[in-house]
Design a protein around this motif. Sequence first.
Motif, mmCIF file in Angstrom:
data_model
loop_
_atom_site.group_PDB
_atom_site.id
_atom_site.type_symbol
_atom_site.label_atom_id
_atom_site.label_comp_id
_atom_site.label_asym_id
_atom_site.label_seq_id
_atom_site.Cartn_x
_atom_site.Cartn_y
_atom_site.Cartn_z
ATOM 1 N N CYS A 1 0.810 -1.231 0.000
ATOM 2 C CA CYS A 1 0.000 0.000 0.000
ATOM 3 C C CYS A 1 0.839 1.276 0.000
ATOM 4 O O CYS A 1 0.315 2.351 -0.251
ATOM 5 C CB CYS A 1 -0.965 0.005 1.175
ATOM 6 S SG CYS A 1 -0.187 0.157 2.799
ATOM 7 N N GLY A 2 2.138 1.185 0.295
ATOM 8 C CA GLY A 2 3.003 2.350 0.247
ATOM 9 C C GLY A 2 2.939 3.255 1.463
ATOM 10 O O GLY A 2 3.551 4.312 1.467
ATOM 11 N N GLU A 3 2.222 2.856 2.500
ATOM 12 C CA GLU A 3 2.116 3.674 3.710
ATOM 13 C C GLU A 3 3.362 3.517 4.573
ATOM 14 O O GLU A 3 3.917 2.429 4.698
ATOM 15 C CB GLU A 3 0.887 3.264 4.522
ATOM 16 C CG GLU A 3 -0.423 3.594 3.851
ATOM 17 C CD GLU A 3 -0.682 5.081 3.765
ATOM 18 O OE1 GLU A 3 -0.353 5.802 4.733
ATOM 19 O OE2 GLU A 3 -1.198 5.523 2.739
ATOM 20 N N ARG B 1 2.029 -3.045 -5.330
ATOM 21 C CA ARG B 1 1.571 -1.929 -6.155
ATOM 22 C C ARG B 1 2.514 -1.686 -7.329
ATOM 23 O O ARG B 1 2.149 -1.057 -8.306
ATOM 24 C CB ARG B 1 1.437 -0.667 -5.315
ATOM 25 C CG ARG B 1 2.722 -0.235 -4.670
ATOM 26 C CD ARG B 1 2.503 0.945 -3.738
ATOM 27 N NE ARG B 1 3.658 1.164 -2.910
ATOM 28 C CZ ARG B 1 4.721 1.851 -3.306
ATOM 29 N NH1 ARG B 1 4.752 2.397 -4.483
ATOM 30 N NH2 ARG B 1 5.752 1.989 -2.498
ATOM 31 N N VAL B 2 3.726 -2.206 -7.278
ATOM 32 C CA VAL B 2 4.702 -2.007 -8.338
ATOM 33 C C VAL B 2 4.685 -3.156 -9.341
ATOM 34 O O VAL B 2 4.921 -2.967 -10.525
ATOM 35 C CB VAL B 2 6.116 -1.855 -7.739
ATOM 36 C CG1 VAL B 2 7.158 -1.683 -8.817
ATOM 37 C CG2 VAL B 2 6.151 -0.684 -6.779
ATOM 38 N N THR B 3 4.387 -4.371 -8.903
ATOM 39 C CA THR B 3 4.486 -5.543 -9.769
ATOM 40 C C THR B 3 3.151 -5.988 -10.336
ATOM 41 O O THR B 3 2.946 -7.159 -10.581
ATOM 42 C CB THR B 3 5.098 -6.724 -8.997
ATOM 43 O OG1 THR B 3 4.266 -6.999 -7.870
ATOM 44 C CG2 THR B 3 6.495 -6.448 -8.561
ATOM 45 N N LYS B 4 2.261 -5.068 -10.583
ATOM 46 C CA LYS B 4 0.982 -5.425 -11.179
ATOM 47 C C LYS B 4 1.190 -5.914 -12.603
ATOM 48 O O LYS B 4 2.094 -5.480 -13.298
ATOM 49 C CB LYS B 4 0.035 -4.225 -11.178
ATOM 50 C CG LYS B 4 -0.414 -3.834 -9.794
ATOM 51 C CD LYS B 4 -1.353 -2.663 -9.857
ATOM 52 C CE LYS B 4 -1.785 -2.278 -8.458
ATOM 53 N NZ LYS B 4 -2.588 -1.093 -8.445
ATOM 54 N N LYS B 5 0.323 -6.801 -13.042
ATOM 55 C CA LYS B 5 0.403 -7.330 -14.395
ATOM 56 C C LYS B 5 0.098 -6.215 -15.387
ATOM 57 O O LYS B 5 -0.864 -5.470 -15.221
ATOM 58 C CB LYS B 5 -0.613 -8.459 -14.587
ATOM 59 C CG LYS B 5 -0.412 -9.615 -13.657
ATOM 60 C CD LYS B 5 0.660 -10.503 -14.174
ATOM 61 C CE LYS B 5 0.744 -11.721 -13.275
ATOM 62 N NZ LYS B 5 1.920 -12.477 -13.433
ATOM 63 N N PRO B 6 0.913 -6.087 -16.441
ATOM 64 C CA PRO B 6 0.630 -5.049 -17.437
ATOM 65 C C PRO B 6 -0.620 -5.389 -18.232
ATOM 66 O O PRO B 6 -0.925 -6.558 -18.458
ATOM 67 C CB PRO B 6 1.871 -5.070 -18.333
ATOM 68 C CG PRO B 6 2.458 -6.420 -18.142
ATOM 69 C CD PRO B 6 2.103 -6.852 -16.743
ATOM 70 N N GLU B 7 -1.332 -4.365 -18.596
ATOM 71 C CA GLU B 7 -2.520 -4.562 -19.415
ATOM 72 C C GLU B 7 -2.093 -4.962 -20.819
ATOM 73 O O GLU B 7 -1.023 -4.593 -21.294
ATOM 74 C CB GLU B 7 -3.335 -3.271 -19.470
ATOM 75 C CG GLU B 7 -3.878 -2.851 -18.130
ATOM 76 C CD GLU B 7 -4.631 -1.541 -18.218
ATOM 77 O OE1 GLU B 7 -4.882 -1.062 -19.340
ATOM 78 O OE2 GLU B 7 -4.974 -1.006 -17.165
ATOM 79 N N SER B 8 -2.929 -5.724 -21.474
ATOM 80 C CA SER B 8 -2.575 -6.146 -22.821
ATOM 81 C C SER B 8 -2.550 -4.930 -23.749
ATOM 82 O O SER B 8 -3.420 -4.074 -23.703
ATOM 83 C CB SER B 8 -3.568 -7.180 -23.329
ATOM 84 O OG SER B 8 -4.857 -6.610 -23.403
#
Length: 86
Positions: free
Chosen positions: A16-18, A59-66
């Motif tokens: 969450c980056g908190e 929050r950084v390693t989210k799957k990229p959108e196609s």
Amino acid sequence: MSIVKRFVAGAVCPRCGEMDTIRVYRNEIREYRECVKCDYVDGQNLDGSPDPAEELATRVTKKPESVSASQPLKFVPNPGLKRRDH
């Protein structure tokens, strides 16, 4: 034996980056860290042996959108703007 959980000053949650929401605790085999804000939990072995776990979803390693095939942009000058020569 009671588990003592202590906060880590200045630590940032990878999900969450908190800041200042991470606390750590350990048992005989592993050390854990958890976020009190978003319920993130992570652990590592005290002897340094790796875990066979997959990469954590943060929050950084989210799957990229196609990404579909894109077309080049064409820039057309705006006829309402007057060009200034320097």
